[in-house]
Scaffold this motif. Structure first.
Motif, PDB file in Angstrom:
ATOM      1  N   VAL A  75      40.570  59.702  37.200  1.00  0.00           N
ATOM      2  CA  VAL A  75      40.037  59.993  38.549  1.00  0.00           C
ATOM      3  C   VAL A  75      38.941  59.012  38.943  1.00  0.00           C
ATOM      4  CG1 VAL A  75      38.782  61.765  39.957  1.00  0.00           C
ATOM      5  CG2 VAL A  75      40.626  62.444  38.420  1.00  0.00           C
ATOM      6  N   THR A  76      38.530  58.444  38.068  1.00  0.00           N
ATOM      7  CA  THR A  76      37.026  57.410  38.511  1.00  0.00           C
ATOM      8  C   THR A  76      37.409  56.136  38.793  1.00  0.00           C
ATOM      9  OG1 THR A  76      35.846  58.891  37.102  1.00  0.00           O
ATOM     10  CG2 THR A  76      35.008  56.778  37.442  1.00  0.00           C
ATOM     11  N   ILE A  77      38.609  55.635  37.969  1.00  0.00           N
ATOM     12  CA  ILE A  77      38.934  54.377  38.187  1.00  0.00           C
ATOM     13  C   ILE A  77      39.302  53.893  39.808  1.00  0.00           C
ATOM     14  CG2 ILE A  77      40.986  52.682  37.940  1.00  0.00           C
ATOM     15  CD1 ILE A  77      40.940  53.634  34.796  1.00  0.00           C
ATOM     16  N   PRO A  78      39.674  54.442  40.200  1.00  0.00           N
ATOM     17  CA  PRO A  78      40.053  54.146  41.960  1.00  0.00           C
ATOM     18  C   PRO A  78      38.743  53.880  42.823  1.00  0.00           C
ATOM     19  CG  PRO A  78      41.515  55.906  41.217  1.00  0.00           C
ATOM     20  CD  PRO A  78      40.458  55.775  40.473  1.00  0.00           C
ATOM     21  N   PHE A  79      37.551  54.433  42.310  1.00  0.00           N
ATOM     22  CA  PHE A  79      36.446  54.243  43.012  1.00  0.00           C
ATOM     23  C   PHE A  79      35.356  53.154  42.651  1.00  0.00           C
ATOM     24  CE2 PHE A  79      37.642  58.663  43.432  1.00  0.00           C
ATOM     25  CZ  PHE A  79      37.153  59.004  44.696  1.00  0.00           C
ATOM     26  N   VAL A  80      36.011  52.189  41.477  1.00  0.00           N
ATOM     27  CA  VAL A  80      35.211  51.581  41.180  1.00  0.00           C
ATOM     28  C   VAL A  80      34.887  50.159  42.077  1.00  0.00           C
ATOM     29  CG1 VAL A  80      34.790  49.849  39.106  1.00  0.00           C
ATOM     30  CG2 VAL A  80      35.476  51.938  38.762  1.00  0.00           C
ATOM     31  N   SER A  81      35.924  49.897  42.894  1.00  0.00           N
ATOM     32  CA  SER A  81      35.895  48.730  43.401  1.00  0.00           C
ATOM     33  C   SER A  81      34.828  48.878  44.808  1.00  0.00           C
ATOM     34  CB  SER A  81      37.414  48.412  44.477  1.00  0.00           C
ATOM     35  OG  SER A  81      37.299  47.122  45.216  1.00  0.00           O
TER      36      SER A  81
END
Length: 319
Positions: free
Chosen positions: A68-74
């Motif tokens: 769930v967290t990975i897509p928000f990193v950018s």
């Protein structure tokens, strides 16, 4: 996908060797947290007095938070800068490891593992992005191989280290062993990484709120539903169908939304039109499914049914 262009005008002065050392030492903590716990699930079942259905969430909760967290990193990197985001994520992972070691029951351990998963979800893509952004173009292939090596060795070394720990110490040391490594990695990152803060006068990347509202529960629903398939009734169970179908519907809605927003979406789904990206994504999906399923099931089989100790079970996982 995270772009590899600089988001700051700060000059890059760190050497490639020092940069890789800081990223790899810190990144090892996230990789170890993903793999070392697998060998301790049987011990957790016995010591915490919880069933397999509950203890599985020690691993599943971590992976769920990771996904769930990975897509928000950018977006987070463009908003706060790579160095500050890396220090935050690594600090969160170290804090989570300390809390996991002090857990008093299965439920508290699962909650603290989710905290770890958030930190790991930031670190995995950010480690590669920071490496690519801060080395010369001619060194990028070698650099990518270097930062990918710990991830490749993690499924082998993590369980073995866990088996060694459990052979002499309690399960709490599965998490405490990461704390000094994380502290060293945090100090190295603080000293070595260039503080590439976004230019306040430059346009900021907006957060795709609608995309996040669609994608986060979509991933959570799909993973939660699939994690309940093991129980009696399989795919016909309500706790499989409801979150699974709901997650699939939200995922389709996100794809349609992301295709409409193109490059402004949380995840640029247009990249899947590129054959190499599409094929590699499918392959990695099956590789990940086989890897994590095996890391969960085989240690339980070796220890619960064959009666092997943790270290022997870990050594049997190497092949």
């Amino acid at each position: 996908m995270l772009d590899t262009e600089s988001r700051s005008s700060t000059p890059r002065t760190q050497s490639t060797g020092a940069l890789l050392a800081a990223l790899i030492v810190g990144g090892v903590t996230a990789i170890m947290d993903t793999t070392i716990v697998a060998i301790g699930l049987h011990t957790l079942i016995v010591d915490l007095g919880a069933p397999v259905a509950t203890i599985q969430w020690v691993s599943t909760g971590y992976l769920l938070a990771l996904a769930v967290t990975i897509p928000f990193v950018s977006w987070a990197q463009s908003r706060f800068g790579g160095k500050r985001l890396w220090l935050f994520a690594l600090g969160l992972l170290v804090l989570g490891s300390t809390l996991c070691a002090s857990a008093w029951n299965a439920e508290s351990l699962i909650a603290f593992r989710i905290l770890q998963g958030i930190g790991g979800g930031i670190m995995f893509p950010l480690m590669q992005t920071l490496a690519m952004q801060n080395v010369p173009a001619e060194s990028r292939t070698r650099t990518m191989a270097s930062v990918s090596l710990p991830a490749a060795l993690g499924p082998i070394l993590g369980p073995v280290l866990g088996g060694i720990v459990l052979n002499w110490l309690s399960w709490r040391w599965l998490f405490l062993v990461n704390v000094p490594i994380g502290v060293v990695g945090w100090v190295l990152a603080l000293v070595v990484l260039v503080d590439e803060r976004p230019d306040p006068s430059a346009p900021r990347q907006g957060l795709d709120v609608v995309g996040g509202v669609l994608l986060a529960p979509a991933l959570a629903g799909l993973l939660y539903g699939l994690s309940n398939v093991h129980a009696e009734g399989g795919l016909t169970r309500a706790d499989v169908l409801v979150p699974g179908v709901g997650g699939a519907v939200l995922l389709v809605a996100f794809v349609l939304w992301a295709a409409h927003r193109a490059g402004d979406a949380l995840v640029d789904v247009r990249l899947f039109a590129v054959r190499s990206v599409r094929v590699s994504s499918v392959v990695l999906t099956f590789v990940g499914a086989a890897l994590f399923a095996g890391n969960f099931l085989l240690p339980l089989y070796f220890q619960s049914l064959r009666g092997d100790d943790a270290l022997r079970a870990a050594l049997l996982l190497i092949p």
